[in-house]
Design a protein around this motif. Sequence first.
Motif, mmCIF file in Angstrom:
data_model
loop_
_atom_site.group_PDB
_atom_site.id
_atom_site.type_symbol
_atom_site.label_atom_id
_atom_site.label_comp_id
_atom_site.label_asym_id
_atom_site.label_seq_id
_atom_site.Cartn_x
_atom_site.Cartn_y
_atom_site.Cartn_z
ATOM 1 N N TRP A 51 38.785 -1.499 -15.057
ATOM 2 C CA TRP A 51 38.156 -0.208 -14.743
ATOM 3 C C TRP A 51 37.963 -0.051 -13.240
ATOM 4 C CZ3 TRP A 51 34.003 1.945 -12.334
ATOM 5 C CH2 TRP A 51 33.698 3.263 -12.650
ATOM 6 N N LEU A 52 37.513 -1.110 -12.563
ATOM 7 C CA LEU A 52 37.287 -1.025 -11.119
ATOM 8 C C LEU A 52 38.591 -0.796 -10.362
ATOM 9 C CD1 LEU A 52 34.659 -3.883 -10.562
ATOM 10 C CD2 LEU A 52 34.237 -1.422 -10.594
ATOM 11 N N LYS A 53 39.668 -1.433 -10.775
ATOM 12 C CA LYS A 53 40.947 -1.245 -10.086
ATOM 13 C C LYS A 53 41.375 0.219 -10.096
ATOM 14 C CE LYS A 53 42.966 -5.809 -10.963
ATOM 15 N NZ LYS A 53 44.046 -6.542 -11.681
ATOM 16 N N ILE A 54 41.146 0.879 -11.229
ATOM 17 C CA ILE A 54 41.602 2.264 -11.383
ATOM 18 C C ILE A 54 40.617 3.256 -10.783
ATOM 19 C CG2 ILE A 54 42.230 4.027 -13.077
ATOM 20 C CD1 ILE A 54 43.085 1.782 -14.949
ATOM 21 N N ASN A 55 39.329 3.070 -11.012
ATOM 22 C CA ASN A 55 38.332 4.074 -10.664
ATOM 23 C C ASN A 55 37.525 3.755 -9.405
ATOM 24 O OD1 ASN A 55 38.386 5.856 -13.288
ATOM 25 N ND2 ASN A 55 38.290 3.738 -13.997
ATOM 26 N N ALA A 56 37.335 2.470 -9.104
ATOM 27 C CA ALA A 56 36.527 2.101 -7.933
ATOM 28 C C ALA A 56 37.171 0.918 -7.219
ATOM 29 C CB ALA A 56 35.092 1.769 -8.360
ATOM 30 N N PRO A 57 38.336 1.122 -6.612
ATOM 31 C CA PRO A 57 39.035 -0.007 -5.973
ATOM 32 C C PRO A 57 38.257 -0.632 -4.828
ATOM 33 C CG PRO A 57 40.065 2.101 -5.410
ATOM 34 C CD PRO A 57 39.077 2.384 -6.484
ATOM 35 N N ARG A 58 37.420 0.155 -4.162
ATOM 36 C CA ARG A 58 36.621 -0.422 -3.072
ATOM 37 C C ARG A 58 35.620 -1.433 -3.619
ATOM 38 N NH1 ARG A 58 34.168 4.661 -0.164
ATOM 39 N NH2 ARG A 58 33.020 2.990 0.929
ATOM 40 N N SER A 59 34.983 -1.110 -4.718
ATOM 41 C CA SER A 59 34.056 -2.059 -5.341
ATOM 42 C C SER A 59 34.796 -3.260 -5.926
ATOM 43 C CB SER A 59 33.245 -1.357 -6.433
ATOM 44 O OG SER A 59 32.429 -0.344 -5.890
ATOM 45 N N TYR A 60 36.012 -3.034 -6.400
ATOM 46 C CA TYR A 60 36.788 -4.155 -6.953
ATOM 47 C C TYR A 60 37.055 -5.217 -5.881
ATOM 48 C CZ TYR A 60 40.794 -6.756 -8.732
ATOM 49 O OH TYR A 60 41.651 -7.762 -9.111
ATOM 50 N N ARG A 61 37.285 -4.769 -4.650
ATOM 51 C CA ARG A 61 37.586 -5.730 -3.582
ATOM 52 C C ARG A 61 36.367 -6.559 -3.185
ATOM 53 N NH1 ARG A 61 40.898 -1.319 -1.830
ATOM 54 N NH2 ARG A 61 39.215 -0.492 -0.509
ATOM 55 N N THR A 62 35.166 -6.184 -3.634
ATOM 56 C CA THR A 62 33.979 -6.964 -3.289
ATOM 57 C C THR A 62 33.742 -8.137 -4.245
ATOM 58 O OG1 THR A 62 32.473 -5.613 -4.625
ATOM 59 C CG2 THR A 62 32.930 -4.865 -2.377
ATOM 60 N N LEU A 63 34.478 -8.196 -5.348
ATOM 61 C CA LEU A 63 34.277 -9.292 -6.301
ATOM 62 C C LEU A 63 34.586 -10.629 -5.644
ATOM 63 C CD1 LEU A 63 35.878 -7.755 -9.527
ATOM 64 C CD2 LEU A 63 33.454 -7.951 -8.961
ATOM 65 N N GLY A 64 33.698 -11.599 -5.864
ATOM 66 C CA GLY A 64 33.857 -12.903 -5.237
ATOM 67 C C GLY A 64 34.976 -13.719 -5.861
ATOM 68 N N LYS A 65 35.372 -14.752 -5.144
ATOM 69 C CA LYS A 65 36.401 -15.661 -5.636
ATOM 70 C C LYS A 65 35.817 -16.572 -6.720
ATOM 71 C CE LYS A 65 38.878 -15.756 -1.221
ATOM 72 N NZ LYS A 65 39.397 -16.617 -0.117
ATOM 73 N N PRO A 66 36.668 -17.283 -7.472
ATOM 74 C CA PRO A 66 36.143 -18.190 -8.503
ATOM 75 C C PRO A 66 35.226 -19.253 -7.914
ATOM 76 C CG PRO A 66 38.488 -17.811 -8.835
ATOM 77 C CD PRO A 66 38.146 -17.185 -7.518
ATOM 78 N N GLY A 67 34.145 -19.546 -8.629
ATOM 79 C CA GLY A 67 33.199 -20.562 -8.195
ATOM 80 C C GLY A 67 33.654 -21.965 -8.539
#
Length: 411
Positions: free
Chosen positions: A235-251
Amino acid sequence: MRRLITSRGVQLALAATAVAVIIAIIMRFRRSPARQDPAHHDTTAETSSPAQAESEPVSQWPPVPVLGVPTAEDLKRYAVKPSAFRTALEGFFRSPPREPLDEATRRRLNRWGIAGLALLLLAGGTQALEAAVFSKGTGMEASEQAAEFREGPCTENVPDHLTTCFVADTGWTSTPNNDGLPQPTPDGEAQEPVPDYGPTPDADCHPKSGAPEVRPINPKVTRAVNRQWRRIETWLKINAPRSYRTLGKPGNAETIAAAEAHMGLRFPDDLRASLLRHDGAVYLTDTWAFGFLGDANLGIQGIRDTWQQLCEIDAEDVVEGEFSDRQMQWWDGRMIPFSADGMGDHLVIDSVKRDVGDTDHEGSMNFTPAGIRIRSYYALLKATADALETGDSIGYMKPKPVDGELEWEVL
């Protein structure tokens, strides 16, 4: 007739049919033997001389085969013989009847048969139990739409059987205290509640030091958490790509274990599985970090540091009057802060009860964030995925995309 039939194709077909009929009649007469009248034959025979009879060969019908007539030995030699399987089968069914078994032998066979059937049922039941509990193929991901797992306290008033007691994850047992709340006691030892009145140091903020321990995560929980994250990411990729880029890397599992040892708490499986996929979220230029209900998700290090800061601010454990419930205090060391709004408020997980709460900087904590009860971190994760896809709200908070960024609107 020729004038009546004007089609050349029909004329050719009729001509070919007539020719075929004529040829068939000729061949029939050529192949059939000459038929003579018996009276005529007898007269000819009588009038013919003996010399002519001896000189002319007598025709035989039917004619003798070219290879000769087979003898009885030839017929016996080339006769079709039955197969060995058929012979054995006929011999088995034609075998003479056997003598009945004696009573002792029958009892022995019955006992062995019952024992074999019991072993078969035991093996089948064990296999079915293993497939239902430990299966990796058709477990949670295939059936989670019908029944989601949830985690909660080990109390008798649990509303449904889908709630998993926290002792299954921590290895502890629970005993009720005077307030009816389950308290963890290691090794199953009963712990009597000690009445205490007034502020005392919060023991949960001063845990005993221990070595980090990387604990395995239930595979069903990992698959379920990853599925909800995939829905959110799509959903973020399609509708909110800016927010998608804030997701952190795997812990990292070792980092989680170090944070648990420092805090003296055990993170729930669903929280640990989420941190292994996204270690919180990061702030980008003009973009708020992704989080739930308008907050920003904290990483493993952020969870540990925030917990330490809150313990330093309020390291007292008030157990008097209306504050006897730890969830009604402003802060308690058994809480796990996993998100922040940037103004001193945090979403927390009760490490004992596993439900989600909200603590603010004004000195209160409640376990109805956005005005609803949220039973676990996974329940919040799934509710977020559902709200993004359907456009619904979570309580009085509704997500919506604005200029490529996810925002939460207060209804």
